[in-house]
Design a protein around this motif. Structure first.
Motif, short mmCIF file in Angstrom:
data_model
loop_
_atom_site.label_atom_id
_atom_site.label_comp_id
_atom_site.label_asym_id
_atom_site.label_seq_id
_atom_site.Cartn_x
_atom_site.Cartn_y
_atom_site.Cartn_z
N ALA A 294 0.95 -0.93 -0.02
CA ALA A 294 -0.12 -0.01 -0.06
C ALA A 294 0.90 1.40 -0.06
CB ALA A 294 -1.18 -0.06 1.24
N LEU A 295 0.59 2.14 -1.03
CA LEU A 295 1.35 3.30 -1.07
C LEU A 295 0.42 4.59 -0.73
CD1 LEU A 295 3.55 2.77 -4.27
CD2 LEU A 295 4.24 2.58 -1.81
N HIS A 296 0.49 5.45 0.06
CA HIS A 296 -0.27 6.57 0.55
C HIS A 296 0.70 7.79 0.30
CE1 HIS A 296 -3.02 8.65 3.68
NE2 HIS A 296 -2.79 9.36 2.57
N PHE A 297 0.35 8.51 -0.56
CA PHE A 297 1.01 9.73 -0.95
C PHE A 297 0.43 10.92 -0.23
CE2 PHE A 297 2.34 6.90 -4.03
CZ PHE A 297 3.94 7.07 -4.11
N SER A 298 0.98 11.52 0.74
CA SER A 298 0.45 12.59 1.33
C SER A 298 0.75 13.72 0.56
CB SER A 298 1.03 12.93 2.81
OG SER A 298 0.68 11.62 3.66
N SER A 299 0.01 14.89 0.62
CA SER A 299 -0.10 15.97 -0.17
C SER A 299 -0.67 17.20 0.49
CB SER A 299 -0.44 15.88 -1.59
OG SER A 299 -0.16 17.02 -2.33
N GLY A 300 0.12 18.34 0.31
CA GLY A 300 -0.73 19.65 0.81
C GLY A 300 -1.47 20.13 -0.32
N ILE A 301 -2.36 20.80 -0.11
CA ILE A 301 -3.49 21.29 -1.03
C ILE A 301 -2.60 22.02 -2.15
CG2 ILE A 301 -4.14 23.44 0.05
CD1 ILE A 301 -6.93 23.08 -0.97
N GLN A 302 -1.68 22.70 -1.76
CA GLN A 302 -0.79 23.42 -2.85
C GLN A 302 0.05 22.64 -3.82
OE1 GLN A 302 -0.09 23.24 0.26
NE2 GLN A 302 2.03 22.64 0.61
N LEU A 303 0.15 21.09 -3.54
CA LEU A 303 0.86 20.40 -4.37
C LEU A 303 -0.34 19.56 -5.26
CD1 LEU A 303 3.75 19.12 -2.26
CD2 LEU A 303 3.57 21.12 -4.06
N ALA A 304 -1.58 19.46 -4.69
CA ALA A 304 -2.54 18.42 -5.15
C ALA A 304 -2.74 18.74 -6.62
CB ALA A 304 -3.68 18.51 -4.57
N HIS A 305 -2.66 19.95 -7.24
CA HIS A 305 -3.09 19.98 -8.58
C HIS A 305 -2.08 19.50 -9.58
CE1 HIS A 305 -6.57 22.67 -7.54
NE2 HIS A 305 -5.77 22.92 -6.46
N SER A 306 -0.92 19.19 -9.16
CA SER A 306 0.04 18.56 -9.95
C SER A 306 0.77 17.51 -9.58
CB SER A 306 1.22 19.67 -10.58
OG SER A 306 1.78 20.17 -9.10
N GLU A 307 1.14 17.23 -8.40
CA GLU A 307 2.02 16.22 -7.84
C GLU A 307 1.19 14.90 -7.99
OE1 GLU A 307 4.86 15.79 -6.55
OE2 GLU A 307 5.25 17.43 -7.50
N SER A 308 -0.39 14.98 -7.75
CA SER A 308 -0.98 13.48 -7.84
C SER A 308 -0.57 12.94 -9.22
CB SER A 308 -2.38 13.73 -7.35
OG SER A 308 -2.94 14.77 -8.46
N VAL A 309 -0.63 13.79 -10.30
CA VAL A 309 -0.43 13.09 -11.53
C VAL A 309 0.92 12.77 -11.49
CG1 VAL A 309 -0.52 13.85 -13.83
CG2 VAL A 309 -2.30 14.94 -12.34
N VAL A 310 1.96 13.41 -11.23
CA VAL A 310 3.10 13.00 -11.27
C VAL A 310 3.44 11.82 -10.53
CG1 VAL A 310 5.87 13.53 -10.67
CG2 VAL A 310 4.27 15.35 -11.65
N VAL A 311 2.98 11.63 -9.55
CA VAL A 311 3.11 10.18 -8.30
C VAL A 311 2.47 9.30 -9.14
CG1 VAL A 311 2.32 9.37 -6.57
CG2 VAL A 311 3.27 11.52 -6.21
N CYS A 312 1.20 9.24 -9.62
CA CYS A 312 0.66 8.18 -10.24
C CYS A 312 1.38 7.84 -11.60
CB CYS A 312 -0.89 8.55 -10.77
SG CYS A 312 -2.08 8.74 -9.47
N GLY A 313 2.04 8.75 -12.39
CA GLY A 313 2.83 8.51 -13.31
C GLY A 313 3.97 7.61 -13.06
N SER A 314 4.54 7.98 -12.10
CA SER A 314 5.83 7.35 -11.40
C SER A 314 5.52 6.21 -10.98
CB SER A 314 6.71 8.37 -10.44
OG SER A 314 5.92 8.56 -9.36
N VAL A 315 4.46 5.92 -10.18
CA VAL A 315 3.96 4.57 -9.56
C VAL A 315 3.95 3.71 -10.98
CG1 VAL A 315 2.39 3.31 -8.48
CG2 VAL A 315 3.14 5.51 -7.53
N ALA A 316 3.18 4.15 -11.74
CA ALA A 316 2.58 3.19 -13.08
C ALA A 316 4.15 2.67 -13.79
CB ALA A 316 1.93 4.04 -14.06
#
Length: 452
Positions: free
Chosen positions: A306-328
């Motif tokens: 299980a991977l849980h990526f914490s993120s502040g709201i200021q990062l949410a608009h871009s970091e979640s996409v980067v994280v998902c891409g790197s995980v994939a």
């Protein structure tokens, strides 16, 4: 001389009734059990002891370390009754022989402890567990405790903490959990106790007697007081010891505020036996994330991840996409994935992975932009790479402005779930497919991930 009359037999309660009474006591106090009542039952007769002992071993004992009664003064010595610890030690340590051996799980909970001398306001809510109390618990005859949990506790030194799980006091300990446990050496120096737990000399630093730990759970928030540090860092280094690395099979850890590269080193030491890993991490920096991926990828026996990526709201608009891409990219790699100038390494656990959970945060309002990033993870989990996979979970924390409706969240949940399921349907027919579970919660709702 006439024979005296035989006294009538003492009335006894049916076993079914006495078992029901003890079972009820074991479920009291909100399901946590009334350990004082169970201890009293264990003294009645061998039959009662057997039934009470069953619950003391299975449900264990939860001790509230806070004083009951009036609020504490700022020096931690306010009026009121002592917490549960003193009563527990008197009943189990100095009580009938063998009573302490019935306890199978122990929780020391300092959540309501209030501020303690030596802690600033950042330490409010922690209970200080003195070196003397540590020794009394460790020497309390609790040799059959298999699960030990510390919550919101402050100790005076790393050695004081270590004394709880080394040295043979809990020689059969299999599960250890630290939840918001901190170390404040300034308090320990103020104690001046003659029995203070001293650090070992250099030649004895590697001679700890570690219990056969199988499961470790570590959760910590960053201490607000600069004079304190998280106890998680100490245990992180201990896990590299060959004796622990050989036995630990499950690790649940929050490294979102810790040293990610340091944890990568610890995971390398655990690679030979780790079967379950649930880790909460901060999305950045990419280099540290790559080191973590490489360490996880080397855990060849991993079955649940299980991977849980914490993120502040200021990062949410871009970091979640980067994280998902790197995980994939990482999950689909057979020879090693490139990221941030580093190589994440080959995924060695692919053939045996049974459960995968991904927790991310991004606004529901940007669903179209984010959906593809999440679906990439689904595509990476194909049967040709992960033939044993049974369950895929995606937990999404909505980082939007709060005006999204439940209907919008449900639409997102269904869309992502069906999208990943569609990716899974490309597997060979007749071999089955992983069950896909997607959950979406809002900012104001309690977020309990599958990770920690």
């Amino acid at each position: 001389m006439p024979t005296p009359p035989t006294p009538p037999p003492q009335p006894t309660l049916p076993t079914e009734l006495t078992d029901a009474i003890i079972d009820h006591l074991a479920q009291a106090d909100g399901g946590g059990g009334d350990w004082r009542a169970l201890a009293a039952c264990a003294r009645v007769s061998p039959r009662w002891r057997e039934r009470a002992g069953f619950w003391l071993a299975r449900g264990g004992v939860r001790l509230s370390l806070a004083r009951r009664g009036r609020e504490r003064a700022s020096d931690g010595k306010g009026e009121g009754e002592e917490g549960d610890l003193e009563d527990f030690l008197q009943q189990f340590r100095t009580g009938p022989a063998g009573l302490a051996e019935l306890v199978g799980a122990l929780t020391l909970d300092g959540a309501a402890g209030g501020a303690k001398s030596g802690l600033s306001s950042g330490g409010a809510g922690y209970h200080y567990l003195s070196d003397a109390d540590v020794r009394r618990v460790a020497r309390g005859g609790l040799r059959n405790v298999r699960a030990l949990t510390l919550k919101r506790v402050c100790v005076g030194s790393a050695e004081s903490l270590r004394a709880l799980y080394t040295g043979g006091g809990f020689g059969r300990l299999e599960e250890l959990a630290l939840e918001d446990v901190v170390i404040d050496t300034s308090i320990s120096s103020q104690e001046g106790q003659p029995d203070r737990v001293e650090p070992p000399s250099a030649e004895h630093a590697l001679t700890y007697t570690y219990p056969p730990l199988k499961a470790v759970r570590l959760r910590a928030r960053a201490p607000a007081d600069p004079g304190t540090r998280s106890a998680v860092d100490e245990l992180r280094d201990d896990l590299r010891a060959p004796a622990l690395a050989a036995t630990v099979r499950s690790l649940k850890v929050d490294v979102s505020r810790g040293d990610m590269e340091g944890w990568a080193e610890t995971l390398v030491a655990l690679q030979g036996g780790l079967e379950e890993l649930r880790v909460r991490v901060w999305p950045q920096p990419a280099g540290a994330r790559t080191a973590l991926y490489a360490a996880i990828g080397g855990c060849a026996r991993l079955r649940r991840l299980a991977l849980h990526f914490s993120s502040g709201i200021q990062l949410a608009h871009s970091e979640s996409v980067v994280v998902c891409g790197s995980v994939a990219d990482w999950l689909s790699s057979t020879s090693g994935a490139e990221e941030g100038g580093g190589r994440a390494g080959r995924v060695l656990f692919a053939r045996g992975l049974e459960e995968f959970t991904l927790c991310v945060a991004y606004p529901v309002s940007t669903l179209g932009f984010r959906r593809e990033a999440v679906l990439r993870v689904g595509r990476a989990l194909g049967r040709e790479r992960y033939p044993a996979l049974r369950v895929v979970r995606v937990n999404v924390l909505d980082r939007g402005e709060g005006d999204e409706s439940e209907e919008e969240r449900e639409t997102m949940r269904r869309d992502v779930e069906e999208g990943i399921a569609a990716e899974q349907s490309g597997r060979e027919r007749g071999l089955g497919g992983a069950v896909v579970q997607v959950r979406v919660v809002g900012q104001g709702e309690q977020w309990t991930s599958e990770c920690i």
